[in-house]
Design an enzyme around this catalytic site. Structure first.
Site, mmCIF file in Angstrom:
data_model
loop_
_atom_site.group_PDB
_atom_site.id
_atom_site.type_symbol
_atom_site.label_atom_id
_atom_site.label_comp_id
_atom_site.label_asym_id
_atom_site.label_seq_id
_atom_site.Cartn_x
_atom_site.Cartn_y
_atom_site.Cartn_z
ATOM 1 N N ARG A 1 -9.842 -10.295 5.038
ATOM 2 C CA ARG A 1 -9.653 -9.845 6.264
ATOM 3 C C ARG A 1 -11.058 -9.980 7.305
ATOM 4 N NH1 ARG A 1 -7.458 -3.952 7.658
ATOM 5 N NH2 ARG A 1 -5.439 -5.096 7.384
ATOM 6 N N HIS B 1 -1.105 -11.309 11.192
ATOM 7 C CA HIS B 1 -1.207 -10.607 10.206
ATOM 8 C C HIS B 1 0.009 -10.955 9.181
ATOM 9 C CE1 HIS B 1 -2.420 -7.150 7.519
ATOM 10 N NE2 HIS B 1 -1.988 -6.211 8.167
ATOM 11 N N GLN C 1 1.373 -8.162 6.355
ATOM 12 C CA GLN C 1 2.389 -7.106 6.865
ATOM 13 C C GLN C 1 3.684 -7.504 7.095
ATOM 14 O OE1 GLN C 1 1.071 -3.888 7.606
ATOM 15 N NE2 GLN C 1 3.287 -3.662 7.564
ATOM 16 N N ASP D 1 2.982 -0.528 17.380
ATOM 17 C CA ASP D 1 1.724 -0.683 16.623
ATOM 18 C C ASP D 1 0.981 0.058 17.542
ATOM 19 O OD1 ASP D 1 -0.398 -1.054 14.712
ATOM 20 O OD2 ASP D 1 -0.526 -3.352 15.014
ATOM 21 N N CYS E 1 3.004 -0.608 11.282
ATOM 22 C CA CYS E 1 2.510 -0.927 10.185
ATOM 23 C C CYS E 1 1.438 0.050 9.459
ATOM 24 C CB CYS E 1 1.759 -2.390 10.401
ATOM 25 S SG CYS E 1 0.529 -2.418 11.644
ATOM 26 N N ARG F 1 3.988 -3.483 0.954
ATOM 27 C CA ARG F 1 2.946 -4.216 1.139
ATOM 28 C C ARG F 1 2.365 -4.524 -0.354
ATOM 29 N NH1 ARG F 1 -0.879 -3.933 5.136
ATOM 30 N NH2 ARG F 1 -1.779 -5.761 4.260
HETATM 31 N N1 CP Z 1 -1.259 -2.169 7.938
HETATM 32 C C1 CP Z 1 -2.463 -2.680 7.617
HETATM 33 O O1 CP Z 1 -2.976 -3.590 7.650
HETATM 34 O O2 CP Z 1 -3.105 -1.385 7.049
HETATM 35 P P1 CP Z 1 -5.032 -1.236 6.852
HETATM 36 O O3 CP Z 1 -5.557 -1.870 8.269
HETATM 37 O O4 CP Z 1 -5.076 0.070 6.464
HETATM 38 O O5 CP Z 1 -5.071 -2.228 5.703
#
Ligand code: CP
Length: 308
Positions: A107, A134, A137, A225, A266, A294
């Protein structure tokens, strides 16, 4: 080398295979405790590096649990605690990590960092979120929709709010899997045109509609979001809130969608900002199935990358 860097660069047949495998693995585990291993342990003897240059709850825990359920081991690494955060190049980091681990999930901020990691690693690399996309997701979101409503192809998805990285991956999925996507939000926060044009070039109907009530007409799924993403400056907070308030997902907006429309977010959410509590905890909402998925979707992504 099979990386998972983006929805748009993963073949539709592979996306379909991942979704089908995720659902099969989820069903095979029904009723088990979270720590119980899967019957087959396809990651037995494998080590997975999970690198975070940004905060995370869901991605961190779901990848970690998923690897363990499949019999593998993880090391969760913070970018700032690695030499990566102190000037070592991404290329050198990728080459070194490839000598220790079988799979890398990262990430990070810039898409270029992810790409460089993939270019220089000799093991598969998975995109755990960048400022632009992403994909993990969206695999969970597609899995969640199909579990509740059947095939996503031909359905109408409405994204209300900021045209951010999660929205971009949804648009890419529309191009790959053949569903309609309508974006509704202020023009200043439109998704990047390159994502819209690429999905349209693949045959998807991607619509920009400024009126949120009009946008959700006929919607099978409404998604939103947070109004301020992790990479947005906090100084922009007030301006964004003012721009995005008309796009809040509330009961009035959901009532304008199909009666059986689903609602997704998400997470993490700022409750009663981008979506009201009544929607988040209401009959349309599948946000916690989405969060659970997820885990299942990413397990299938890891198996796809490793060919196991
Ligand atoms: N939706 C998501 O990626 O959550 P986090 O940022 O908690 O990993």
């Amino acid at each position: 080398m099979t990386h998972f860097l983006d929805i748009a660069t993963t073949e539709p047949a592979d996306l379909r295979g991942i979704l089908d495998n995720a659902l099969a693995m989820k069903r095979a585990r029904a009723g088990r405790s979270k720590g119980a291993p899967d019957d087959d342990r396809p990651l037995d003897g494998r080590m997975v590096a999970l690198i975070f240059e940004k905060p995370s709850t869901r991605t961190r825990i779901s990848f970690d649990v998923g690897v363990r359920q499949m019999g593998g081991e993880t090391m969760v690494l913070s970018g700032k605690d690695m030499q990566l955060g102190h000037g070592e190049t991404i290329a050198d980091t990728a080459r070194v990590l490839s000598r220790y681990v079988d799979l890398i999930m990262i990430r990070t901020f810039e898409e270029a960092t992810l790409q460089e990691m993939a270019d220089y690693a000799s093991v598969p690399v998975i995109n755990g979120l960048t400022n632009r996309t992403h994909p993990c997701q969206i695999m969970a979101d597609l899995l969640t929709f199909e579990e509740h409503r059947g095939p996503i192809a031909g359905r109408k998805v409405v994204w209300s709010g900021d045209g951010n990285n999660v929205c971009a991956s949804f648009i890419q999925a529309a191009g790959q899997l053949g569903f309609d996507l309508t974006f509704t939000g202020p023009a200043t926060l439109d998704p990047e045109a390159v994502f819209v044009e690429a999905a349209r070039a693949k045959g998807a109907t991607v619509t920009i509609e400024r009126d949120p009530l009009k946008a959700v007409e006929g919607a099978d799924l409404v998604v939103t979001d947070t109004w301020v993403s992790m990479h947005d400056p906090q100084s922009a907070r007030e301006r964004r809130h003012n721009q995005l308030r008309p796009y809040q997902v509330n009961e009035r907006l959901m009532a304008a969608a199909k009666p059986d429309a689903l609602f997704m977010h998400c997470l993490p959410a700022h409750r009663n900002e981008e979506a009201t509590n009544a929607v988040m905890d209401g009959p349309h909402s599948v946000i916690f199935d989405e969060a659970e998925n997820r885990l299942h979707a990413q397990k299938a992504v890891m198996r796809y990358c490793l060919g196991v």
